[in-house]
Design a protein around this motif. Structure first.
Motif, short mmCIF file in Angstrom:
data_model
loop_
_atom_site.label_atom_id
_atom_site.label_comp_id
_atom_site.label_asym_id
_atom_site.label_seq_id
_atom_site.Cartn_x
_atom_site.Cartn_y
_atom_site.Cartn_z
N THR A 114 -79.43 -39.21 -51.72
CA THR A 114 -79.91 -38.04 -52.45
C THR A 114 -79.51 -36.77 -51.71
OG1 THR A 114 -81.76 -39.28 -53.35
CG2 THR A 114 -81.95 -36.88 -53.37
N ARG B 12 -91.27 -32.11 -51.37
CA ARG B 12 -91.07 -32.10 -52.83
C ARG B 12 -92.38 -31.98 -53.61
NH1 ARG B 12 -87.95 -37.46 -54.21
NH2 ARG B 12 -87.04 -36.99 -52.22
N LEU C 183 -76.99 -34.06 -53.32
CA LEU C 183 -77.44 -32.69 -53.59
C LEU C 183 -76.58 -31.66 -52.87
CD1 LEU C 183 -81.33 -32.97 -53.54
CD2 LEU C 183 -79.89 -32.37 -55.48
N THR D 40 -89.36 -33.46 -60.66
CA THR D 40 -89.61 -34.22 -61.89
C THR D 40 -89.29 -35.70 -61.72
OG1 THR D 40 -87.45 -33.61 -62.79
CG2 THR D 40 -89.33 -32.26 -63.44
N THR D 41 -88.25 -36.02 -60.97
CA THR D 41 -87.96 -37.44 -60.78
C THR D 41 -89.11 -38.10 -60.04
OG1 THR D 41 -86.65 -36.99 -58.79
CG2 THR D 41 -85.45 -37.27 -60.86
N GLY E 32 -82.45 -25.76 -59.76
CA GLY E 32 -82.14 -27.05 -60.39
C GLY E 32 -82.39 -28.22 -59.46
N ALA E 33 -81.99 -28.08 -58.21
CA ALA E 33 -82.23 -29.14 -57.23
C ALA E 33 -83.73 -29.35 -57.04
CB ALA E 33 -81.55 -28.81 -55.91
N TYR F 194 -86.22 -28.55 -59.07
CA TYR F 194 -86.83 -29.09 -60.28
C TYR F 194 -86.50 -30.57 -60.46
CZ TYR F 194 -88.61 -29.40 -65.00
OH TYR F 194 -89.33 -29.77 -66.10
N MET F 195 -85.24 -30.94 -60.22
CA MET F 195 -84.83 -32.32 -60.37
C MET F 195 -85.61 -33.23 -59.42
SD MET F 195 -82.79 -35.11 -59.17
CE MET F 195 -82.18 -34.34 -57.73
#
Length: 182
Positions: A164, A92, A168, A151-152, A144-145, A147-148
Motif C-alpha cells: 500500500t 488512518r 500510494l 474508506t477501505t 484522495g489518498a 479518503y481511500m
C-alpha cells in the motif's frame, strides 16, 4: 495494554466507525469491560477522550507540515509524500474522523485544530504552486489518498502495508509529476 491505552483504542475505533456524536462513554465502558466511572477516572470528559485519541496524530501532522512550511517549497514533494503516506498509514482512523466528521463537530477544540492544520496545508500548496491545476493536483493526490485509506478501512478492506505504501507513493508521485513550483 493499560486501561488508559485500552480506553483510547476502543474510543478511536468507536469514534471512527459510529461517529463521535453517536458514541457514548457508557458504550466505551461496556466495550472495555469497565464502569463508566472508570472511564471518567481516566478522562474527565468525552471531549478530553477525543483529544487524547486525535491529539497525537495532529501533533505529528503539525510537525510534518512545519517541515514543509520551513522549506518554503514543494520542490521536494517526493520526501513530503513519503512522510505524508507514512502518517496516513499510521493514523488512518484519526484522519477518517476529521475528514468525515470534522464539518459536523463545530466548536470541538481538537476538531478545530485538525481543520486548522488542513487549512494550513491547503494554503501552503495554494501559495507555492504556479497554477490552479497544480494546486488541485496536490489536493486530489493528498485528499484522495487519505479518503481511500479511510474508506477501505471502514469497509473492512485491508491491503498489505508495504504494498500500500509503495503504491500510494508511486501513484501520488505520478499525479504530481507535472507540478511546477514557484
Amino acid at each position: 495494554m493499560s486501561t488508559h491505552e485500552e480506553l483510547r483504542a476502543i474510543a478511536l475505533s468507536e469514534f471512527a466507525s459510529a461517529g463521535y456524536a453517536a458514541t457514548s462513554l457508557q458504550r466505551i465502558a461496556e466495550l472495555a469491560g469497565v464502569s463508566k466511572s472508570s472511564v471518567l477516572y481516566h478522562f474527565a470528559s468525552k471531549e478530553q477522550l477525543l483529544e487524547s485519541v486525535i491529539g497525537p496524530a495532529l501533533d505529528r501532522m503539525d510537525g510534518v507540515l512545519a517541515l514543509l512550511e520551513n522549506s518554503g517549497s514543494v520542490s521536494d514533494s517526493q520526501a513530503f509524500l513519503e512522510v505524508f503516506v507514512d502518517f496516513l498509514l499510521l493514523h488512518r482512523l484519526e484522519v477518517n474522523m476529521f475528514i468525515n466528521q470534522g464539518p459536523s463537530l463545530v466548536d470541538v477544540p481538537v476538531v478545530d485544530r485538525a481543520n486548522s492544520i488542513v487549512a494550513r496545508l491547503a494554503t501552503f500548496f495554494s501559495q507555492n504552486t504556479q497554477s490552479l491545476e497544480d494546486n488541485m493536483r496536490f489536493g486530489i493526490a493528498l485528499g484522495g489518498a487519505a479518503y481511500m485509506l479511510c474508506t477501505t478501512h471502514a469497509h473492512g478492506i485491508e491491503f498489505p502495508a508495504d504494498e500500500t505504501r509503495a503504491a500510494l507513493i508511486t501513484i501520488m508521485s505520478e499525479l504530481l509529476a507535472p507540478v511546477s513550483t514557484r
